[in-house]
Design a protein around this motif. Structure first.
Motif, PDB file in Angstrom:
ATOM      1  N   VAL A 102       9.484 -25.189  -0.111  1.00 17.76           N
ATOM      2  CA  VAL A 102      10.492 -24.167  -0.418  1.00 17.76           C
ATOM      3  C   VAL A 102       9.894 -22.920  -1.051  1.00 17.76           C
ATOM      4  O   VAL A 102      10.276 -21.799  -0.709  1.00 17.76           O
ATOM      5  N   PHE A 103       8.989 -23.111  -1.940  1.00 20.94           N
ATOM      6  CA  PHE A 103       8.475 -21.987  -2.716  1.00 20.94           C
ATOM      7  C   PHE A 103       7.179 -21.475  -2.090  1.00 20.94           C
ATOM      8  O   PHE A 103       6.151 -22.138  -2.133  1.00 20.94           O
ATOM      9  N   ASN A 104       7.269 -20.292  -1.502  1.00 20.84           N
ATOM     10  CA  ASN A 104       6.077 -19.670  -0.945  1.00 20.84           C
ATOM     11  C   ASN A 104       6.201 -18.160  -1.031  1.00 20.84           C
ATOM     12  O   ASN A 104       7.305 -17.605  -0.877  1.00 20.84           O
ATOM     13  N   TYR A 105       5.076 -17.517  -1.313  1.00 19.08           N
ATOM     14  CA  TYR A 105       5.069 -16.082  -1.577  1.00 19.08           C
ATOM     15  C   TYR A 105       3.834 -15.431  -0.956  1.00 19.08           C
ATOM     16  O   TYR A 105       2.765 -16.043  -0.900  1.00 19.08           O
ATOM     17  N   TRP A 106       4.024 -14.170  -0.545  1.00 15.52           N
ATOM     18  CA  TRP A 106       2.946 -13.386   0.060  1.00 15.52           C
ATOM     19  C   TRP A 106       2.605 -12.186  -0.815  1.00 15.52           C
ATOM     20  O   TRP A 106       3.486 -11.589  -1.440  1.00 15.52           O
ATOM     21  N   GLY A 107       1.332 -11.806  -0.757  1.00 14.51           N
ATOM     22  CA  GLY A 107       0.938 -10.534  -1.309  1.00 14.51           C
ATOM     23  C   GLY A 107       1.151  -9.427  -0.291  1.00 14.51           C
ATOM     24  O   GLY A 107       1.551  -9.678   0.852  1.00 14.51           O
ATOM     25  N   GLN A 108       0.846  -8.200  -0.692  1.00 11.68           N
ATOM     26  CA  GLN A 108       1.085  -7.044   0.169  1.00 11.68           C
ATOM     27  C   GLN A 108      -0.068  -6.781   1.123  1.00 11.68           C
ATOM     28  O   GLN A 108       0.074  -6.005   2.072  1.00 11.68           O
ATOM     29  N   GLY A 109      -1.208  -7.421   0.877  1.00  7.79           N
ATOM     30  CA  GLY A 109      -2.345  -7.274   1.765  1.00  7.79           C
ATOM     31  C   GLY A 109      -3.340  -6.235   1.303  1.00  7.79           C
ATOM     32  O   GLY A 109      -2.987  -5.282   0.602  1.00  7.79           O
ATOM     33  N   THR A 110      -4.587  -6.425   1.712  1.00 11.82           N
ATOM     34  CA  THR A 110      -5.644  -5.455   1.427  1.00 11.82           C
ATOM     35  C   THR A 110      -6.500  -5.312   2.679  1.00 11.82           C
ATOM     36  O   THR A 110      -6.822  -6.302   3.344  1.00 11.82           O
ATOM     37  N   GLN A 111      -6.820  -4.084   3.013  1.00 13.35           N
ATOM     38  CA  GLN A 111      -7.554  -3.795   4.253  1.00 13.35           C
ATOM     39  C   GLN A 111      -9.046  -4.032   4.052  1.00 13.35           C
ATOM     40  O   GLN A 111      -9.643  -3.541   3.078  1.00 13.35           O
TER      41      GLN A 111
END
Length: 116
Positions: A102-111
């Motif tokens: 249920v609990f999952n999260y993403w970051g915004q990303g880095t190039q």
């Protein structure tokens, strides 16, 4: 919950970078942590994972022997050490936290861009 990736940039082929993902707003030590990447026109792919409870790691075959994942629970941070970078490693790299189904999260990303 916030996942903030840093450490991306432009590097020449054969170079190294270390990505960091600082996590806040959750109990970091209870979460599996992963790094994914997505290159232009391609699907997002799993690069590396560090799993609970023992901290075992899994590395994608495409980067095995070059990339290492680690975590510092005292700093609520997960790292991706990338050595001997190749142009095909060019992608946006994302941090991902998971606890159960249920609990999952993403970051915004880095190039990350690797020049030949």
């Amino acid at each position: 919950v916030h996942l903030v990736e840093t450490g991306g940039g432009l590097v020449q082929s054969g170079g190294s970078l270390r990505l960091s993902c600082a996590v806040s707003g959750l109990t970091f030590s209870r979460y599996d942590m992963r790094w994914y990447r997505q290159a232009p026109g391609k699907e997002r792919e799993l690069v590396a994972a560090i799993e609970l409870p023992g901290g075992s790691t899994n590395i994608a075959d495409s980067v095995k022997g070059r990339f290492t994942i680690s975590r510092d629970n005292a700093k609520n941070t997960v790292y991706l050490q990338m050595n001997n970078l190749k142009p095909e490693d060019t992608a946006v790299y994302y941090c991902y936290a998971r606890h159960g189904m249920v609990f999952n999260y993403w970051g915004q990303g880095t190039q990350v861009t690797v020049s030949s």
